[in-house]
Write an enzyme that holds these catalytic residues in place. Structure first.
Site, PDB file in Angstrom:
ATOM      1  N   TRP A  72       0.881  -1.166   0.000  1.00 42.58           N
ATOM      2  CA  TRP A  72       0.000   0.000   0.000  1.00 42.58           C
ATOM      3  C   TRP A  72       0.921   1.219   0.000  1.00 42.58           C
ATOM      4  CZ3 TRP A  72      -5.537  -0.250   1.262  1.00 42.58           C
ATOM      5  CH2 TRP A  72      -6.173   1.005   1.220  1.00 42.58           C
TER       6      TRP A  72
ATOM      7  N   HIS B 205       4.206  -0.110   7.918  1.00 44.22           N
ATOM      8  CA  HIS B 205       3.045  -0.961   7.636  1.00 44.22           C
ATOM      9  C   HIS B 205       3.301  -1.896   6.453  1.00 44.22           C
ATOM     10  CE1 HIS B 205       0.475   1.384  10.436  1.00 44.22           C
ATOM     11  NE2 HIS B 205       1.341   2.324  10.114  1.00 44.22           N
TER      12      HIS B 205
ATOM     13  N   HIS C 224       1.808  -6.697   9.545  1.00 44.84           N
ATOM     14  CA  HIS C 224       2.148  -5.607  10.459  1.00 44.84           C
ATOM     15  C   HIS C 224       1.041  -5.381  11.485  1.00 44.84           C
ATOM     16  CE1 HIS C 224      -0.302  -3.621   7.350  1.00 44.84           C
ATOM     17  NE2 HIS C 224      -0.673  -2.801   8.320  1.00 44.84           N
TER      18      HIS C 224
ATOM     19  N   ASP D 252      -1.040  -2.402  13.579  1.00 41.61           N
ATOM     20  CA  ASP D 252      -1.420  -1.000  13.756  1.00 41.61           C
ATOM     21  C   ASP D 252      -1.538  -0.719  15.249  1.00 41.61           C
ATOM     22  OD1 ASP D 252      -1.627  -0.830  11.018  1.00 41.61           O
ATOM     23  OD2 ASP D 252      -3.818  -0.646  10.987  1.00 41.61           O
TER      24      ASP D 252
ATOM     25  N   HIS E  97      -1.707   5.091  15.305  1.00 36.96           N
ATOM     26  CA  HIS E  97      -1.863   5.156  13.849  1.00 36.96           C
ATOM     27  C   HIS E  97      -2.976   6.130  13.451  1.00 36.96           C
ATOM     28  CE1 HIS E  97      -1.745   4.044   9.733  1.00 36.96           C
ATOM     29  NE2 HIS E  97      -2.603   3.052   9.744  1.00 36.96           N
TER      30      HIS E  97
ATOM     31  N   HIS F 271     -11.097   1.457  11.658  1.00 35.38           N
ATOM     32  CA  HIS F 271      -9.828   1.810  12.286  1.00 35.38           C
ATOM     33  C   HIS F 271     -10.030   2.806  13.423  1.00 35.38           C
ATOM     34  CE1 HIS F 271      -7.667  -0.153   8.986  1.00 35.38           C
ATOM     35  NE2 HIS F 271      -6.551   0.036   9.668  1.00 35.38           N
TER      36      HIS F 271
ATOM     37  N   GLU G 155      -2.649  -6.879  10.369  1.00 34.28           N
ATOM     38  CA  GLU G 155      -3.055  -6.902   8.960  1.00 34.28           C
ATOM     39  C   GLU G 155      -2.039  -7.679   8.124  1.00 34.28           C
ATOM     40  OE1 GLU G 155      -5.594  -2.751   8.802  1.00 34.28           O
ATOM     41  OE2 GLU G 155      -3.409  -2.634   8.616  1.00 34.28           O
TER      42      GLU G 155
END
Length: 212
Positions: free
Chosen positions: A17, A45, A49, A51, A55, A162, A174
């Site tokens: 991403w 990330h 990873h 979060d 974040h 999130h 994730e």
């Protein structure tokens, strides 16, 4: 004992991403140096990873200060491979979730599909904000999914799940590769790099199935 490595390999051509990882050869035995040394440029990330609350929430807990008790311990892999679109509260409950689990990994059709590609898919299975609220209410400490983001592909402008999860202190794992992992009970060991004051970190994550 059986160990499942649910970590994606990190390399310059991987699913990403934003910016892909870059590798620079700093020293090389083939070039006459004493050793092989590389320098990697990658985001926090990248790949599999975690979060941290920081974040999405200014002033919240960064990755180096999250509780290891949330990252290590009993976990369940739930089979939601039949789900299309966003995971709803009813679908979680049909899978027996959240129950008393503090660590939940959602195995979806992402593992065998979009997660295997090298470019971001136009759509994927994510967690609806309503399902996130159910997990928060139940006291879940870590929720994982098998794609770049747990967010619905329709909500990457508002990031509702999130905001809800991280705002409540729930850690998000994730890009967990669950394709070869049968649904069931495991011990999760997930140790993100200790990046000081960072919003998240790449991690090595494994699931352990103990002998009966």
């Amino acid at each position: 004992m059986e160990i499942f490595d649910i970590t994606l390999p990190i390399h310059p051509r991987m699913l990403h991403w934003g910016r892909k990882p870059e590798v620079e050869i700093v020293e090389s035995v083939d070039n006459g140096d004493a050793s092989n040394v590389t320098r990697w440029r990658l985001g926090a990330h990248t790949g599999t990873h975690v979060d941290a609350p920081a974040h999405f929430v200014n002033g919240a807990t960064p990755i180096d200060k999250v509780s290891l008790h949330s990252l290590v311990g009993p976990a369940v892999v739930a089979d939601l491979t039949h789900v299309t679109g966003d995971i709803t509260p009813a679908q979680l409950e049909a899978a027996g979730l959240p129950g008393t689990w503090k660590r939940i990994l959602l195995k979806t059709s992402n593992s065998a599909g979009p997660l295997k590609e090298t470019e971001r898919a136009p759509s994927w299975v994510g967690l609806s904000p309503e399902a996130a609220a159910l997990l928060i209410e139940a006291g879940v400490e870590l929720i994982g999914i098998d794609y770049l983001t747990i967010e619905s592909h329709t909500l990457t402008d508002t990031w509702d799940a999130h905001h809800a999860l991280l705002g409540a202190g729930v850690l998000i794992l994730e890009n967990a590769d669950l394709d070869a992992v049968p649904a069931g009970d495991y011990e999760l060991v997930c140790l993100p790099a200790k990046l000081v004051d960072a919003d998240g970190s790449f991690t090595r994550a494994i699931l352990i199935k103990r002998d009966a």
